[in-house]
Structures are given as structure tokens and as C-alpha cells.
Design a protein around this motif. Structure first.
Motif, PDB file in Angstrom:
ATOM      1  N   SER A 193       0.826  -1.207   0.000  1.00  0.00           N
ATOM      2  CA  SER A 193       0.000   0.000   0.000  1.00  0.00           C
ATOM      3  C   SER A 193       0.864   1.262   0.000  1.00  0.00           C
ATOM      4  O   SER A 193       1.940   1.293   0.599  1.00  0.00           O
ATOM      5  N   CYS A 198       1.194   1.106   8.600  1.00  0.00           N
ATOM      6  CA  CYS A 198       0.348   1.044   7.414  1.00  0.00           C
ATOM      7  C   CYS A 198      -1.123   1.008   7.849  1.00  0.00           C
ATOM      8  O   CYS A 198      -1.521   0.142   8.624  1.00  0.00           O
ATOM      9  N   CYS A 205      -2.849  -2.565   6.259  1.00  0.00           N
ATOM     10  CA  CYS A 205      -2.655  -3.882   6.893  1.00  0.00           C
ATOM     11  C   CYS A 205      -2.345  -3.762   8.386  1.00  0.00           C
ATOM     12  O   CYS A 205      -2.192  -4.777   9.057  1.00  0.00           O
TER      13      CYS A 205
HETATM   14 ZN    ZN Z   1       0.481  -2.565   4.627  1.00  0.00          ZN
END
Ligand code: ZN
Length: 313
Positions: free
Chosen positions: A35, A54, A57
Motif C-alpha cells: 500500500s 500502514c 494492513c
Molecule cells: Zn500494509
């Protein structure tokens, strides 16, 4: 002020920022899920420098994840110092010198130097002599190949027990490539030359017997007859490759006196790297090398596993 005043050579946060701008020129990327959105910086007194989270996740990471720096206990700014010294020292820098300058143990210095050399190796090989250019080919001998048993060396014939190095220089691009070879027989060298040099190339060598029939495989082959005191006729010379070898030999003799055969290819990569980047200044060569290190991430993590600095170099 000097190059060494740059903050990323002594300040860990600046070094992390430098690595981030190298690896993430477009901004951070989560190494867990890929991402590029909703990535937050985590700050606080006890938080590791450069720690991110992040939003996709929910995992945490720093820019070092997946690089050779990830599992290293050495601060990044010291790695940058080592990279700079190796990129800028024309004849190389010994692990002992790195150990003293960086104030890390000798063993650590040895591993850092070899990891940096790994990054200097270019995986892909450009074929030399494309478009009918001139390629100089020569070989040299260095050190002592301990894998050759004494009974196999003929007394008085000086080169048999030494390491054999073959090198090519493409005169058009100015690039050099060297490699360790087991022997200098035509049946060993010719296949290597055919693989690495375009058949439309003009080859220039000395009069050594192993090169006798290269005109069968390449558009043209010219010899310099050193044996009769000749140093070249116009464009027919091997001065470029001899210049390459002279830097290599001064470095290997002066800095890396004893080198085991299993490590020699990395030293060759080091001399090739600096030679091939000789037109740029030291900070630019440092940047090229740093890119090489980060561009090779995950590929060579275990390439030095089980190896140790048994040989003093
Ligand atoms: Zn991630």
C-alpha cells in the motif's frame, strides 16, 4: 565544510531520511502489503527512528525492511560512511582500515565490506563490442591460489599457482569487466569471450597462444607483439586494459594482500565498479552504489552465510 559534514554521515535520523529518499522517491510503500496510502509516521521518545504504520494492513515497518541494513546492528550512518569510503578509494580500503575508521570490530568491518562489494556486482552483463567496436582482452596473475596443490606446480614456472584474472575493456563505452578463471587455455577462455563479446567486434590481445584463433569467432583480431618489444601500432594496442590492471594490481598488492579464491570475484567487482564509474565524482559514485545496495534487496541476504574473515585482508 566537506563531504563528510553531510548530516547523513553522522546523524541516524538524517541517514534514515536519505535512505527513504533513495528507496521511496515517490513516498513510502508498505513492504507488507504494498500500500502507498494511509501510511503514518510513528513518533515518540522511545519509538525507533523512521517507524511507520500502514493504515491498510495495520503493520509497522521502517525503510530498512527488506534491505541489507534491516538485520544489522550497525547504525545506518556508519554504513553510509563505509559505502562512501569504498566508493571513493581508488585502490580500495582494507577491512582493518574500516575497522579503525568506523570504530566497529574487525569482523563487522569485514562483513560490511563484503556486503558492499556484493552490491557492486552487476548481475546483467552487457555484451562488449556491439556494433563492431574494439575490445581489448588481457589476463593477469595475482596472489596465491591455495586450492592448487604444490605437486601440481612446476618449479620455476611462476604463474601456475597464482589466481588468474581475465578482463575485457570495451574501448567505445570505456567499460571493463573482469573475472576469475581456472586456467588460461583456449578451451576455457574462448567460450567466455564468445559469450561476452559480439562477433562483429574487433579484438586486440597480446600474442599469447590461447588467443591465436580468435579471428575464427570475431570480425577481426589483432595482436600486439610484446615479445619483440612492440607496444602497439596506432589503434592496435592494449593500453586501456593495461591501465585497468595497473589500478587493480596496485590495490590488490597494497590493500588486499591475501585474498582467497572464493572471495576474489567480489574484489574484481569492486575494481570494475569504480573503474566503470570513474567519470563521475565521489558523491555521485556513492549515490550510484547506494542505489545498487537498495536495488538488490532480498537477493543476497544469505550470500555470505557461513563465511568468515579467516584471511586477514
Ligand atoms: Zn500494509
Amino acid at each position: 565544510m566537506s563531504v563528510l559534514n553531510k548530516a547523513y554521515f553522522h546523524d541516524e535520523a538524517a541517514a534514515v531520511a536519505k535512505l527513504e529518499s533513495t528507496i521511496w522517491p515517490e513516498g513510502p510503500i508498505c513492504p507488507h502489503c504494498g500500500s502507498v496510502e494511509k501510511i503514518y509516521s510513528l513518533t515518540g521518545k522511545t519509538t525507533r527512528i523512521g517507524l511507520r504504520k500502514c493504515g491498510n494492513c495495520r503493520k509497522q515497518f521502517t525503510v530498512k525492511v527488506g534491505t541489507v541494513f534491516e538485520s544489522s546492528h550497525i547504525p545506518l550512518y556508519k554504513w553510509f560512511q563505509a559505502v562512501y569510503l569504498m566508493a571513493s578509494s581508488k585502490k580500495g580500503i582494507s577491512a582493518h582500515q574500516l575497522h579503525r575508521t568506523l570504530e566497529v570490530t574487525y569482523k563487522t568491518a569485514w562483513f560490511m565490506a563484503h556486503r558492499i562489494r556484493e552490491a557492486m556486482r552487476t548481475g546483467a552483463f552487457d555484451v562488449f563490442g556491439n556494433g563492431g567496436g574494439t575490445v581489448e582482452v588481457d589476463e593477469t596473475f595475482i596472489g596465491h591460489d591455495k586450492t592448487i596443490k604444490p605437486e601440481h606446480t612446476k618449479k620455476g614456472r611462476g604463474y601456475h599457482h597464482k589466481h588468474k584474472v581475465l578482463a575485457l575493456v570495451d574501448r567505445e563505452t570505456g567499460k571493463a569487466r573482469s573475472m576469475v578463471v581456472d586456467d588460461l587455455k583456449a578451451k576455457t577462455l574462448v567460450p567466455i569471450l564468445k559469450e561476452r563479446i559480439a562477433k562483429e567486434a574487433r579484438i586486440v590481445t597480446d600474442e599469447a597462444g590461447q588467443y591465436k584463433y580468435l579471428n575464427r569467432d570475431f570480425a577481426d583480431h589483432q595482436f600486439v607483439r610484446h615479445g619483440i618489444g612492440e607496444y602497439g601500432r596506432g589503434e592496435i594496442h592494449t593500453n586501456t586494459i593495461e591501465g585497468y590492471f595497473s589500478i587493480f594490481k596496485r590495490g590488490m598488492k597494497g590493500v588486499y594482500q591475501h585474498c582467497a579464491k572464493r572471495h576474489l570475484h567480489r574484489y574484481l567487482a569492486e575494481f570494475d565498479f569504480r573503474y566503470n564509474a570513474r567519470e563521475v565524482d565521489d558523491p555521485e559514485r556513492f549515490a550510484v552504489l547506494l542505489n545498487g545496495i537498495t536495488g538488490k534487496r532480498l537477493m543476497y541476504r544469505d550470500s555470505l552465510a557461513g563465511q568468515s574473515p579467516r584471511t586477514v585482508m
